[in-house]
Design a protein around this motif. Structure first.
Motif, PDB file in Angstrom:
ATOM      1  N   GLU A  70       0.959  -1.191   0.208  1.00  0.00           N
ATOM      2  CA  GLU A  70      -0.101  -0.086  -0.176  1.00  0.00           C
ATOM      3  C   GLU A  70       0.971   1.042  -0.188  1.00  0.00           C
ATOM      4  N   LEU A  71       1.988   1.362   0.825  1.00  0.00           N
ATOM      5  CA  LEU A  71       2.810   2.442   0.994  1.00  0.00           C
ATOM      6  C   LEU A  71       3.631   2.336  -0.484  1.00  0.00           C
ATOM      7  N   LYS A  72       3.995   1.525  -1.127  1.00  0.00           N
ATOM      8  CA  LYS A  72       4.813   1.708  -2.367  1.00  0.00           C
ATOM      9  C   LYS A  72       3.758   2.165  -3.368  1.00  0.00           C
ATOM     10  N   ASN A  73       2.383   1.694  -3.522  1.00  0.00           N
ATOM     11  CA  ASN A  73       1.373   2.160  -4.361  1.00  0.00           C
ATOM     12  C   ASN A  73       1.139   3.736  -4.110  1.00  0.00           C
ATOM     13  N   SER A  74       1.293   3.990  -2.856  1.00  0.00           N
ATOM     14  CA  SER A  74       0.860   5.484  -2.698  1.00  0.00           C
ATOM     15  C   SER A  74       2.187   6.303  -3.160  1.00  0.00           C
ATOM     16  N   LEU A  75       3.273   5.822  -3.015  1.00  0.00           N
ATOM     17  CA  LEU A  75       4.376   6.545  -3.444  1.00  0.00           C
ATOM     18  C   LEU A  75       4.557   6.713  -5.075  1.00  0.00           C
ATOM     19  N   ILE A  76       4.350   5.557  -5.741  1.00  0.00           N
ATOM     20  CA  ILE A  76       3.952   5.325  -7.102  1.00  0.00           C
ATOM     21  C   ILE A  76       3.135   6.503  -7.663  1.00  0.00           C
ATOM     22  N   GLN A  77       1.950   6.322  -7.065  1.00  0.00           N
ATOM     23  CA  GLN A  77       0.766   7.038  -7.395  1.00  0.00           C
ATOM     24  C   GLN A  77       1.227   8.966  -7.016  1.00  0.00           C
ATOM     25  N   LEU A  78       1.845   9.171  -6.193  1.00  0.00           N
ATOM     26  CA  LEU A  78       2.469  10.236  -6.046  1.00  0.00           C
ATOM     27  C   LEU A  78       3.338  10.666  -7.050  1.00  0.00           C
ATOM     28  N   ALA A  79       3.939   9.964  -7.392  1.00  0.00           N
ATOM     29  CA  ALA A  79       5.333  10.092  -8.660  1.00  0.00           C
ATOM     30  C   ALA A  79       4.381  10.420  -9.805  1.00  0.00           C
ATOM     31  N   LYS A  80       3.501   9.774 -10.267  1.00  0.00           N
ATOM     32  CA  LYS A  80       2.831   9.821 -11.344  1.00  0.00           C
ATOM     33  C   LYS A  80       1.863  11.199 -11.723  1.00  0.00           C
ATOM     34  N   LYS A  81       1.493  11.675 -10.293  1.00  0.00           N
ATOM     35  CA  LYS A  81       0.602  12.855 -10.027  1.00  0.00           C
ATOM     36  C   LYS A  81       1.633  13.798 -10.224  1.00  0.00           C
ATOM     37  N   TYR A  82       2.790  13.998  -9.868  1.00  0.00           N
ATOM     38  CA  TYR A  82       3.604  15.025  -9.808  1.00  0.00           C
ATOM     39  C   TYR A  82       4.791  14.723 -10.773  1.00  0.00           C
ATOM     40  N   ASP A  83       4.557  13.800 -11.577  1.00  0.00           N
ATOM     41  CA  ASP A  83       5.476  13.682 -12.790  1.00  0.00           C
ATOM     42  C   ASP A  83       7.132  13.653 -12.346  1.00  0.00           C
ATOM     43  N   ARG A  84       7.329  12.955 -11.148  1.00  0.00           N
ATOM     44  CA  ARG A  84       8.531  12.772 -10.707  1.00  0.00           C
ATOM     45  C   ARG A  84       8.776  11.139 -10.659  1.00  0.00           C
ATOM     46  N   THR A  85      10.105  10.975 -10.464  1.00  0.00           N
ATOM     47  CA  THR A  85      10.369   9.694 -10.059  1.00  0.00           C
ATOM     48  C   THR A  85       9.907   8.958  -8.720  1.00  0.00           C
ATOM     49  N   THR A  86       9.765   7.735  -8.396  1.00  0.00           N
ATOM     50  CA  THR A  86       9.548   7.196  -7.194  1.00  0.00           C
ATOM     51  C   THR A  86      10.522   7.486  -6.296  1.00  0.00           C
ATOM     52  N   ALA A  87      11.705   7.721  -6.638  1.00  0.00           N
ATOM     53  CA  ALA A  87      13.083   7.813  -5.673  1.00  0.00           C
ATOM     54  C   ALA A  87      12.812   9.236  -5.297  1.00  0.00           C
ATOM     55  N   ASP A  88      12.554  10.218  -6.511  1.00  0.00           N
ATOM     56  CA  ASP A  88      12.379  11.737  -5.890  1.00  0.00           C
ATOM     57  C   ASP A  88      11.235  11.810  -4.760  1.00  0.00           C
ATOM     58  N   ILE A  89      10.186  11.170  -5.021  1.00  0.00           N
ATOM     59  CA  ILE A  89       9.217  11.295  -4.001  1.00  0.00           C
ATOM     60  C   ILE A  89       9.654  10.706  -2.564  1.00  0.00           C
ATOM     61  N   VAL A  90      10.317   9.528  -2.683  1.00  0.00           N
ATOM     62  CA  VAL A  90      10.789   9.049  -1.332  1.00  0.00           C
ATOM     63  C   VAL A  90      11.719  10.004  -0.773  1.00  0.00           C
TER      64      VAL A  90
END
Length: 80
Positions: A20-40
């Motif tokens: 669930e946390l991984k999915n939330s991070l991926i969704q945030l990355a997509k929403k803000y056009d960033r990489t998942t690493a950037d979001i983390v």
């Protein structure tokens, strides 16, 4: 302060998170056009000072609670 010695790979951190946390991070990355690493990285940069503040607040709360408890105990002792 001693300068940081940078070694290759020494800055890496592997962690396990829930799906669930991984999915939330991926969704945030997509929403803000960033990489998942950037979001983390952003979440950690924001979260660390926040957690430090919460820890300080908890310490203060416990200290104040203990003082209040002692005062109430003294008042109760005086009434007896």
């Amino acid at each position: 302060m001693e300068p940081i010695k940078k070694l290759r790979g020494e800055h890496c951190l592997n962690i396990f998170v829930s799906y669930e946390l991984k999915n939330s991070l991926i969704q945030l990355a997509k929403k803000y056009d960033r990489t998942t690493a950037d979001i983390v990285r952003a979440v950690l940069k924001i979260g660390i000072p926040m957690m430090e503040g919460i820890s300080e607040a908890e310490e203060m709360m416990i200290k104040e609670y203990m003082q209040l408890f002692r005062k109430l105990r003294q008042v109760k002792h005086l009434k007896e």
